[in-house]
Design an enzyme around this catalytic site. Sequence first.
Site, PDB file in Angstrom:
ATOM      1  N   TYR A   1      14.642 -29.128  15.442  1.00 17.95           N
ATOM      2  CA  TYR A   1      14.155 -27.670  15.372  1.00 17.95           C
ATOM      3  C   TYR A   1      13.213 -27.457  14.252  1.00 17.95           C
ATOM      4  O   TYR A   1      13.249 -28.251  13.413  1.00 17.95           O
ATOM      5  CB  TYR A   1      15.369 -26.806  15.407  1.00 17.95           C
ATOM      6  CG  TYR A   1      16.062 -26.676  14.121  1.00 17.95           C
ATOM      7  CD1 TYR A   1      15.959 -25.544  13.215  1.00 17.95           C
ATOM      8  CD2 TYR A   1      17.079 -27.640  13.665  1.00 17.95           C
ATOM      9  CE1 TYR A   1      16.422 -25.504  11.791  1.00 17.95           C
ATOM     10  CE2 TYR A   1      17.744 -27.278  12.610  1.00 17.95           C
ATOM     11  CZ  TYR A   1      17.327 -26.148  11.834  1.00 17.95           C
ATOM     12  OH  TYR A   1      18.240 -26.259  10.508  1.00 17.95           O
ATOM     13  N   CYS A   2      12.344 -26.485  14.434  1.00 19.29           N
ATOM     14  CA  CYS A   2      11.685 -25.967  13.051  1.00 19.29           C
ATOM     15  C   CYS A   2      11.908 -24.473  12.999  1.00 19.29           C
ATOM     16  O   CYS A   2      12.982 -24.207  13.170  1.00 19.29           O
ATOM     17  CB  CYS A   2      10.101 -26.388  13.464  1.00 19.29           C
ATOM     18  SG  CYS A   2       9.541 -25.456  15.013  1.00 19.29           S
ATOM     19  N   ALA A   3      10.906 -23.823  12.485  1.00 14.41           N
ATOM     20  CA  ALA A   3      11.204 -22.439  12.443  1.00 14.41           C
ATOM     21  C   ALA A   3      11.345 -21.508  13.514  1.00 14.41           C
ATOM     22  O   ALA A   3      12.521 -20.624  13.201  1.00 14.41           O
ATOM     23  CB  ALA A   3       9.768 -21.622  11.738  1.00 14.41           C
TER      24      ALA A   3
END
Length: 523
Positions: free
Chosen positions: A461-463
């Site tokens: 996942y990222c932001a």
Amino acid sequence: MGTVMQSLQRLGKALMGAVAVMPVAALLMGIGYWIDPKGWGSDNVLAAVFIQSGSAVLHNLGWIFAIAIAFGLAKDSNGASALSAFVGFATVTALIGPKAVASYKGIEDPKALTGDEALHWASQGWDAIGGKNVLFGILVGILAAWVYNRFHNVKLPDFLAFFSGRRLVPILTSLFSIVLSGILYVLWPLIYTALFNFGTAIQGMGPLGAGLYGFINRLLIPTGLHHAVNSIFWFDVIGINDIGKFLDGGKTIAAAQAATDAASCPGNWVNNTCEVVGVIGQYQGGFFPIMMFGLPGGALAIYLRSKPERRKAVGSLMLAGALAAFFTGVTEPLEFSFMFLAPALYLVHALLTGLSLAIATFFHWTAGFGFSAGFIDMLLSAQNPLSNKWWMLLVLGAIYFALYFAIFYVLIGALNLKTPGREDDEEIAAAEEAGDMETSKAASHIITGLGGAENIDALDYCATRLRVTVKDDDLIDESTIKNAGVAGIIRPGARSIQVIIGPQVQFMYDEVSRQVSGSTAIR
């Protein structure tokens, strides 16, 4: 092509690990400037501590990017990859840093060069190599991750067994970094010249160039590749370094006062004067009216255009997204709510973003950020000596709120766009079910829509996004994933899919990982 896009997406995710450090610098330096807005730390010890602590981040972004990318791209996110990146970055910057290159070329002191010799030295970009060079950090981070993924399981003969496996990775990274240094010694002047010319061309366009940058920035959001363009203008790749110079306001002004020519000027060299106030921050200021006001205005239009029976649910979604955009500058929950449902609106949004940056640049209204263009960053940057008429961005923001609201409201009705709350009845029923769905149930829907736990090959996942690689893309059922109440779905490659969750993405990732962990191995 799909493999390339997938790799770029993974790099974008890894970049976020480094970018996430920037708010620390913004917070510390912002507090320092509020404590001592005139002396910038020279009149107050506490202010100096905060400002210098923030500078410690800014002046070492190359190291931070190298370590974060290596760690983020490593198969199992092992610390050996980060250590290897540290070794690799130290090797490269030592071998082809300005002092080393000067010695290779028989130059005693590059700073003492004059005339054509000084110009030639500056044009090759050797002075740009150091702890702040983000591009070198990215290259070394990718190299260290590749070495780790390729060699961390290698077994050596018994007499060398101590250096087997993960212990071998830093050693090999050091050796490969020597090779990389040799390659960059030849290519860096060419790369620097190309990037420098591109950046100079955009800078030379003034407000038009800033507007073009803002337009491209928004258009690339769906792909996640906006980070590549941002790195040229926001960080110290070719000397523009808009964020770094802005947050380092006092030092930037001091450097401008000491500048004797265009090469030593951190801003614009005009009439034998180095201009930085109203110049540094031009690639940031215009985003504030968009994040804080424009998109919330669009959200209000979407809410009022939704069907009466759906307004409660849509209102909750729009309000949460608007508050996130206003306070923190996180806009993806709002943007993805209409990006694919109404592409025409998103194109208008990109054009208005470009126009905002052009206007702010034209009038020299500047403010800066360490994370994104929200209220918190504006408050922190208000006392920065490089902030220039930042309050006018609020005035422009009020105008943009009305502009977004009017344009969105008219276009949604005139074009009958299927924005949230205007979907077909069956889609509305699914959305209502998703609105009250618990995280565990939503995660189950996502896993099912991805083809089941056994079809998930990689999960991260990222932001704001879950980033997933699947084994068989034919098993993906997007409608099932959407039933989990997600903000959107992106398919950057054949086996790659991104599920837009929003700022709470970590908790969804944790729940998806928990449910999947007993069924399949996620690397």
